[in-house]
Design a protein around this motif. Structure first.
Motif, PDB file in Angstrom:
ATOM      1  N   TYR A 182      55.911  19.706  46.005  1.00  0.00           N
ATOM      2  CA  TYR A 182      54.493  19.432  46.200  1.00  0.00           C
ATOM      3  C   TYR A 182      54.035  18.522  45.066  1.00  0.00           C
ATOM      4  CZ  TYR A 182      53.784  22.914  42.508  1.00  0.00           C
ATOM      5  OH  TYR A 182      53.831  23.607  41.326  1.00  0.00           O
ATOM      6  N   ILE A 216      46.082  21.507  39.360  1.00  0.00           N
ATOM      7  CA  ILE A 216      46.908  22.601  39.866  1.00  0.00           C
ATOM      8  C   ILE A 216      47.424  23.458  38.715  1.00  0.00           C
ATOM      9  CG2 ILE A 216      49.121  23.149  40.967  1.00  0.00           C
ATOM     10  CD1 ILE A 216      48.631  20.900  42.920  1.00  0.00           C
ATOM     11  N   ASN A 218      46.188  27.351  38.044  1.00  0.00           N
ATOM     12  CA  ASN A 218      47.203  28.400  38.065  1.00  0.00           C
ATOM     13  C   ASN A 218      47.254  29.167  36.743  1.00  0.00           C
ATOM     14  OD1 ASN A 218      49.386  29.640  39.687  1.00  0.00           O
ATOM     15  ND2 ASN A 218      50.719  28.912  38.045  1.00  0.00           N
ATOM     16  N   SER A 259      55.715  26.707  45.408  1.00  0.00           N
ATOM     17  CA  SER A 259      55.064  25.925  46.469  1.00  0.00           C
ATOM     18  C   SER A 259      54.031  26.749  47.227  1.00  0.00           C
ATOM     19  CB  SER A 259      56.115  25.371  47.428  1.00  0.00           C
ATOM     20  OG  SER A 259      56.873  26.409  48.001  1.00  0.00           O
ATOM     21  N   ILE A 260      54.266  28.050  47.372  1.00  0.00           N
ATOM     22  CA  ILE A 260      53.303  28.897  48.091  1.00  0.00           C
ATOM     23  C   ILE A 260      51.984  28.949  47.327  1.00  0.00           C
ATOM     24  CG2 ILE A 260      52.796  31.243  48.866  1.00  0.00           C
ATOM     25  CD1 ILE A 260      55.785  31.602  49.388  1.00  0.00           C
ATOM     26  N   LYS A 261      52.063  29.216  46.030  1.00  0.00           N
ATOM     27  CA  LYS A 261      50.846  29.281  45.221  1.00  0.00           C
ATOM     28  C   LYS A 261      50.180  27.911  45.120  1.00  0.00           C
ATOM     29  CE  LYS A 261      47.840  30.999  42.341  1.00  0.00           C
ATOM     30  NZ  LYS A 261      46.766  31.902  42.812  1.00  0.00           N
ATOM     31  N   ALA A 262      50.981  26.851  44.956  1.00  0.00           N
ATOM     32  CA  ALA A 262      50.409  25.503  44.857  1.00  0.00           C
ATOM     33  C   ALA A 262      49.665  25.129  46.130  1.00  0.00           C
ATOM     34  CB  ALA A 262      51.511  24.485  44.575  1.00  0.00           C
ATOM     35  N   ASN A 263      50.232  25.450  47.289  1.00  0.00           N
ATOM     36  CA  ASN A 263      49.559  25.141  48.550  1.00  0.00           C
ATOM     37  C   ASN A 263      48.287  25.963  48.717  1.00  0.00           C
ATOM     38  OD1 ASN A 263      51.263  23.106  49.547  1.00  0.00           O
ATOM     39  ND2 ASN A 263      52.744  24.617  50.271  1.00  0.00           N
ATOM     40  N   GLN A 264      48.291  27.173  48.177  1.00  0.00           N
ATOM     41  CA  GLN A 264      47.069  27.977  48.209  1.00  0.00           C
ATOM     42  C   GLN A 264      45.977  27.306  47.389  1.00  0.00           C
ATOM     43  OE1 GLN A 264      47.473  32.122  46.903  1.00  0.00           O
ATOM     44  NE2 GLN A 264      45.398  32.045  46.078  1.00  0.00           N
ATOM     45  N   LEU A 272      45.783  24.083  46.610  1.00  0.00           N
ATOM     46  CA  LEU A 272      45.376  22.861  47.314  1.00  0.00           C
ATOM     47  C   LEU A 272      44.434  23.178  48.468  1.00  0.00           C
ATOM     48  CD1 LEU A 272      48.815  20.991  47.336  1.00  0.00           C
ATOM     49  CD2 LEU A 272      46.746  20.269  46.115  1.00  0.00           C
ATOM     50  N   GLY A 273      44.687  24.295  49.159  1.00  0.00           N
ATOM     51  CA  GLY A 273      43.791  24.708  50.229  1.00  0.00           C
ATOM     52  C   GLY A 273      42.413  25.061  49.709  1.00  0.00           C
TER      53      GLY A 273
END
Length: 280
Positions: free
Chosen positions: A47, A53, A57, A100-105, A107-108
């Motif tokens: 990502y 980000i 985090n 990637s799961i946390k990063a996409n969260q 970004l969402g």
């Protein structure tokens, strides 16, 4: 350590999911340090890594930056002439690189965030998916026209309303008097003390498709909050400016409105002064 596949097509690599800070990092070098992490790890991740980000985090960073606010420091009996010298990433502290799961969260969450400013209420709010996260007091533009050197013309100082986005960040702002164009480096605080101007990012807005130089930025004189005092920009407390910055990556939705009433369950619960005389 986490084994991941390199985006560059090379061999699998091991990426630290935690970075230990090996030296004290002061505000003056803070952005360079965070940028170095982005450069080091971005090509290895599935990502697009960014400063926002990383910090979202590691929310303790926002709290630490907010606590460098001059007036918070004074309340703790600590006068600081140059906030840029303050340590914000202490040696031995840890930063976590999100998977990637946390990063996409995250970004969402960025995609669902909106900055809302109501001019006569002198309030800036941050919403995420229509849920109110923060409310901050602000100052807004004066209800008059004035000659500004930067535009070399008489300028309407009232804060402009409309729908738009965050289009840029100025992380190393330089300070100029808009009336005469002269650069300055120090500021006189509300308590009469003089300090170096703080290094806190300014946020540039675009409203109704127009870049008119209207910024969201901290003021060194919070006594002006709740007033029509600026040359059009939206002023905040220093601590609040750090929070707003990390909830306002480029592309964040923005609404600046002029509502003289607020409602709850269809009833008017607050009336505000018509500071720009729009209803006259």
């Amino acid at each position: 350590m986490e084994r991941i596949i390199s985006n560059t097509g090379g061999d699998d690599v091991e990426l630290p999911t935690m970075v230990q800070i090996k030296r004290n990092v002061a505000i003056r070098e803070y952005f360079d340090y965070i940028d170095s992490l982005v450069i080091r790890y971005d090509s290895l991740l599935p990502y697009p890594l960014s400063e926002h980000i990383i910090v979202r985090n590691n929310p303790w960073i926002i709290d630490t930056l907010a606590n460098t606010d001059y007036y918070r420091m004074i309340s703790r009996d600590s006068f600081v002439y140059d906030q840029r010298q303050l340590t914000v990433l202490p040696k031995g502290s840890k930063l976590h690189i999100p998977d990637s799961i946390k990063a996409n969260q995250i970004l969402g969450e960025f995609a669902k965030t909106e900055i809302d400013v109501n001019i006569p209420e002198f309030k800036l709010r941050i919403f995420q998916d229509s849920v109110l996260l923060y409310t901050f007091p602000v100052r807004v533009g004066q209800n008059r026209e004035r000659y500004l050197k930067f535009g070399d013309r008489i300028t309407d100082l009232r804060t402009k309303t409309g729908i738009g986005t965050i289009i840029d960040h100025v992380r190393h702002p330089e300070f100029y008097n808009p009336a005469n164009g002269r650069q300055f480096y120090v500021t006189k605080r509300d308590d009469g003390k003089t300090t170096i101007m703080p290094q806190i990012p300014w946020i540039e807005t675009e409203i109704n498709g127009i870049r008119n130089g209207q910024m969201i930025h901290p003021t060194t004189n919070p006594e002006t909050l709740g007033k029509a005092y600026s040359n059009g920009c939206i002023g905040t407390r220093e601590a609040d400016a750090w929070i707003i910055y990390y909830y306002s990556p480029i592309g964040t939705k923005l609404k600046i409105r002029y509502d003289l009433k607020t409602y709850e369950e269809g009833r008017v619960v607050a009336l505000f002064k018509d500071i720009y005389g729009k209803n006259n």
